[in-house]
Scaffold this motif. Structure first.
Motif, PDB file in Angstrom:
ATOM      1  N   GLY A 107      61.955   3.828  18.506  1.00 18.75           N
ATOM      2  CA  GLY A 107      62.134   3.881  17.055  1.00 18.75           C
ATOM      3  C   GLY A 107      60.836   3.900  16.273  1.00 18.75           C
ATOM      4  N   ALA A 108      60.841   3.197  15.166  1.00 24.98           N
ATOM      5  CA  ALA A 108      59.681   3.195  14.273  1.00 24.98           C
ATOM      6  C   ALA A 108      59.504   1.805  13.677  1.00 24.98           C
ATOM      7  CB  ALA A 108      59.889   4.218  13.156  1.00 24.98           C
ATOM      8  N   ASN A 109      58.303   1.567  13.195  1.00 26.17           N
ATOM      9  CA  ASN A 109      58.023   0.315  12.480  1.00 26.17           C
ATOM     10  C   ASN A 109      57.667   0.654  11.039  1.00 26.17           C
ATOM     11  OD1 ASN A 109      58.217  -1.364  14.836  1.00 26.17           O
ATOM     12  ND2 ASN A 109      56.245  -0.529  15.478  1.00 26.17           N
ATOM     13  N   VAL A 110      57.815  -0.314  10.159  1.00 26.72           N
ATOM     14  CA  VAL A 110      57.492  -0.056   8.752  1.00 26.72           C
ATOM     15  C   VAL A 110      55.994   0.212   8.597  1.00 26.72           C
ATOM     16  CG1 VAL A 110      59.367  -1.439   7.831  1.00 26.72           C
ATOM     17  CG2 VAL A 110      57.162  -2.522   8.289  1.00 26.72           C
ATOM     18  N   ARG A 111      55.670   1.041   7.629  1.00 29.36           N
ATOM     19  CA  ARG A 111      54.262   1.262   7.297  1.00 29.36           C
ATOM     20  C   ARG A 111      53.808   0.127   6.372  1.00 29.36           C
ATOM     21  NH1 ARG A 111      51.521   5.763   7.590  1.00 29.36           N
ATOM     22  NH2 ARG A 111      53.392   7.035   7.730  1.00 29.36           N
ATOM     23  N   ARG A 112      52.880  -0.673   6.841  1.00 29.89           N
ATOM     24  CA  ARG A 112      52.425  -1.822   6.042  1.00 29.89           C
ATOM     25  C   ARG A 112      51.235  -1.412   5.175  1.00 29.89           C
ATOM     26  NH1 ARG A 112      54.696  -6.695   7.029  1.00 29.89           N
ATOM     27  NH2 ARG A 112      56.269  -6.515   8.656  1.00 29.89           N
ATOM     28  N   LEU A 113      51.198  -1.908   3.962  1.00 27.60           N
ATOM     29  CA  LEU A 113      50.124  -1.548   3.044  1.00 27.60           C
ATOM     30  C   LEU A 113      49.147  -2.723   2.953  1.00 27.60           C
ATOM     31  CD1 LEU A 113      52.222   0.200   0.243  1.00 27.60           C
ATOM     32  CD2 LEU A 113      51.137   1.211   2.250  1.00 27.60           C
ATOM     33  N   ALA A 114      47.907  -2.449   3.331  1.00 26.32           N
ATOM     34  CA  ALA A 114      46.886  -3.512   3.333  1.00 26.32           C
ATOM     35  C   ALA A 114      46.188  -3.527   1.979  1.00 26.32           C
ATOM     36  CB  ALA A 114      45.887  -3.253   4.450  1.00 26.32           C
ATOM     37  N   VAL A 115      46.773  -4.257   1.037  1.00 26.52           N
ATOM     38  CA  VAL A 115      46.177  -4.355  -0.301  1.00 26.52           C
ATOM     39  C   VAL A 115      45.939  -5.829  -0.615  1.00 26.52           C
ATOM     40  CG1 VAL A 115      47.252  -2.251  -1.208  1.00 26.52           C
ATOM     41  CG2 VAL A 115      48.474  -4.433  -1.365  1.00 26.52           C
ATOM     42  N   ASP A 116      45.198  -6.100  -1.667  1.00 29.59           N
ATOM     43  CA  ASP A 116      44.962  -7.491  -2.082  1.00 29.59           C
ATOM     44  C   ASP A 116      46.293  -8.191  -2.314  1.00 29.59           C
ATOM     45  OD1 ASP A 116      42.302  -7.138  -2.002  1.00 29.59           O
ATOM     46  OD2 ASP A 116      42.012  -6.988  -4.186  1.00 29.59           O
TER      47      ASP A 116
END
Ligand SMILES: Cc1cc2nc3c(=O)[nH]c(=O)nc-3n(C[C@H](O)[C@H](O)[C@H](O)COP(=O)(O)OP(=O)(O)OC[C@H]3O[C@@H](n4cnc5c(N)ncnc54)[C@H](O)[C@@H]3O)c2cc1C
Length: 408
Positions: A107-116
């Motif tokens: 399957g797939a994993n969520v795209r995580r956003l590396a922000v403050d």
């Protein structure tokens, strides 16, 4: 020496593995089948995670998918290592399982956003039942701090719009922050996207488009208080759900030395055989296959495609390999406000012409997407029969004369 041997090992407990198990038995495949999934739950219907299950309208048990009794299922168990040449898998239970055939369907994993501020409480991602539980708890638990019930959904695609609708029904005041100018633009185009956005706005959802997420701002307790946009605006929010796409889970495949294609999926031939490896198949979100319909390698993240892949792989495992040739189909429910259905093979090439049938004003319409006068996709709202025609035209593949497909 492996601890045990199975005829078929299904790696991953999602749509593709489930459909493969069912199809193997429907085909009368007599061998042993072991499905190994790392989630707490047995195979379940994932799409309700942003819909009925999230809103508490469907129980957990009711999302579980039926499997033949003689398919063995291991939950909470990961396949940690795969030796494709020796046809042996090592499980997190430390057991080693040898196999004749394996389906990779991780399957797939969520795209995580590396922000403050990404670590603040109240920021969610959604892939599994457990994520939906956490979002529901926050939404119904009044997790809004001083924000008066405000929630932000990051992302304006189908998942973002479904989440916005569900959270609105759960009593939140929702703002969608998205890169697109209008919701659903990437999949459905501008005019249909604008129609969906207007529908959501009529139900109270606010949209902030053409803009990126810049960061999250917390309160003194380390809980989300606002979402900052790339234009410098701060959107008050006690909770946020990030729906910024998914990344194919090819960790196991990479470690096993399998080829990864340009779309990020594991490379397979037209019949879903993993390139260069006897007895290994792949399907679902993590599979890139040679698709005649797409005119090249394709990877698609739709429930029905993953299930159809499972059936194609089952045919191959049972000794009748054939090219995967179903036109990808997708549906999305924006609460019970509207359902849309879509068929298409658009891929990265996009489309250069849209033909509308029916009436956007009346909310009964289809939008055919054409590239070089060939139908490559179609969206339908309350005109499902148009999709049959679209499917036929996609499979036929020829260029249409200039006056074909008039709007009616
Ligand atoms: C919230 C949500 C709503 C959706 N709604 C729709 C919709 O309305 N319509 C639609 O068409 N599509 C929808 N989708 C997309 C659809 O659910 C996916 O395309 C589909 O689930 C893909 O199936 P799969 O079998 O490839 O992978 P998955 O369903 O992701 O299953 C893969 C499983 O493998 C497990 N796994 C991974 N690695 C290992 C390992 N090494 N060992 C053991 N197990 C492992 C994972 O934990 C996971 O349980 C939605 C997706 C989400 C997240």
């Amino acid at each position: 020496m492996a601890d045990r041997h199975v005829d078929v090992l299904l790696v991953g407990g999602g749509a593709a593995s489930h459909a493969c198990a069912v199809a193997l038995r429907e085909r009368g495949f007599p061998g042993s089948v072991l499905l190994v999934g790392r989630e707490l739950d047995p195979p379940y219907d994932r799409p309700p995670c942003s819909k009925e299950y999230l809103r508490g309208e469907r129980s957990r048990d009711a999302t579980y998918l039926a499997l033949p009794d003689d398919v063995e299922v291991l939950t909470r168990t990961s396949v940690l290592r795969l030796d494709p040449a020796a046809r042996v898998a090592r499980l997190s239970s430390k057991a080693e399982v040898s196999f004749e055939h394996a389906l990779l369907a991780t399957g797939a994993n969520v795209r995580r956003l590396a922000v403050d501020g990404a670590q603040l409480d109240g920021i969610h991602y959604l892939r599994a039942l457990g994520n939906a539980d956490a979002i529901r708890e926050d939404a119904l638990g009044g997790a809004s701090g001083g924000t008066g019930g405000a929630a932000v959904v990051v992302g304006g695609s189908y998942l973002g719009t479904e989440l916005a609708a569900s959270l609105t029904l759960m009593g939140k005041r929702v703002t969608v922050l998205m890169q697109e100018d209008v919701a659903l633009q990437r999949a459905y185009g501008r005019q249909a996207g604008a129609w969906f956005q207007a529908l959501l706005e009529d139900h109270g959802v606010r949209f902030v488009g053409g803009c990126d997420l810049a960061g999250f701002v917390g309160d003194a307790e380390g809980r989300l208080a606002a979402v900052r946009t790339s234009r410098g605006e701060e959107l008050p929010a006690g909770m946020a759900v990030v729906a910024a796409g998914a990344v194919p889970d090819v960790m196991l495949a990479k470690a096993a030395g399998l080829d990864i294609g340009a779309t990020g999926g594991v490379r397979c031939d037209a019949a879903l055989r993993v390139a260069g490896v006897e007895g290994l198949w792949a399907g679902g979100d993590m599979c890139e296959w040679d698709s005649a319909l797409h005119g090249g390698p394709a990877r698609v993240e739709h429930w029905e495609v993953a299930s159809a892949h499972g059936r194609t792989a089952a045919a191959g495992i049972a000794g009748a390999p054939a090219p995967h040739a179903e036109v990808p189909y997708f549906w999305s429910d924006v609460a019970d406000w509207v359902s849309s259905e879509y068929v298409g093979v658009v891929g990265a090439g996009g489309w250069d012409e849209e033909v509308v049938r029916g009436s956007l004003d009346e909310g009964v319409f289809s939008v055919f997407q054409l590239r070089g006068r060939r139908v490559v996709g179609a969206l339908s709202v309350r005109r499902g029969a148009d999709l049959d025609e679209a499917r036929r035209l996609i499979v036929a593949g020829g260029q249409l004369p200039p006056d074909a497909l008039p709007g009616t």
